[in-house]
Design a protein around this motif. Structure first.
Motif, short mmCIF file in Angstrom:
data_model
loop_
_atom_site.label_atom_id
_atom_site.label_comp_id
_atom_site.label_asym_id
_atom_site.label_seq_id
_atom_site.Cartn_x
_atom_site.Cartn_y
_atom_site.Cartn_z
N THR A 30 0.85 -1.18 0.00
CA THR A 30 0.00 0.00 0.00
C THR A 30 0.89 1.24 0.00
OG1 THR A 30 -0.10 0.26 2.41
CG2 THR A 30 -1.73 -1.19 1.40
N LEU A 37 -1.78 -0.97 -3.62
CA LEU A 37 -1.11 -0.84 -4.91
C LEU A 37 -1.08 -2.16 -5.66
CD1 LEU A 37 1.90 1.36 -3.73
CD2 LEU A 37 -0.19 2.12 -4.91
N SER A 108 -2.39 1.60 -9.32
CA SER A 108 -2.75 0.40 -8.58
C SER A 108 -3.12 -0.72 -9.55
CB SER A 108 -3.96 0.69 -7.67
OG SER A 108 -4.47 -0.50 -7.12
#
Length: 129
Positions: A30, A37, A108
């Motif tokens: 993250t 992500l 992401s």
């Protein structure tokens, strides 16, 4: 007293699972805001490399090898901190992302929003490449 990398990993009390014939665990990365992500697998070796270098390394099940995030794209992930889940079979990393996380050019990997009434997906967000 400085511990060696193998001792640090041992102290993390992790449970690597047998996935596709390899001992792996789930790694979630993250950003600082908590946005997910990406997810990938880690082997003990990739975890050791991540701790040793301070940058994320994963295990690719499709290529059957260790890889450093960004080794081709330059989009590296510098480790800020790490949390172990209650079962010890997953790690949550907070990282400083350089560039985008997804190999498709999105920040992401979770850029496909699925409509649960149809099962169809819609891309959300913009490509960064």
């Amino acid at each position: 007293m400085d511990l060696d990398i193998k001792e640090i990993v041992k102290n993390m009390d992790l449970k690597f699972r047998n996935i596709e014939g390899k001992k792996l665990l789930l790694a979630i990365s993250t950003d600082k805001s908590g946005k997910v992500l990406m997810t990938a697998f880690m082997s003990e070796e990739s975890l050791e490399k991540s701790i040793e270098t301070g940058f994320m390394h994963y295990y690719s099940t499709s290529r059957d090898k260790l890889w450093r995030k960004g080794e081709e794209s330059g989009n590296v992930q510098k480790i800020i901190n790490v949390f172990r889940d209650c079962d010890g079979d997953a790690l949550l990393f907070t990282v400083e992302q350089t560039g985008w996380a997804c190999h498709e050019g999105y920040m992401s990997c979770f850029h496909n929003k699925i409509d649960l009434s149809t099962g169809k997906s819609t891309v959300v967000g913009n490509k960064l490449d």
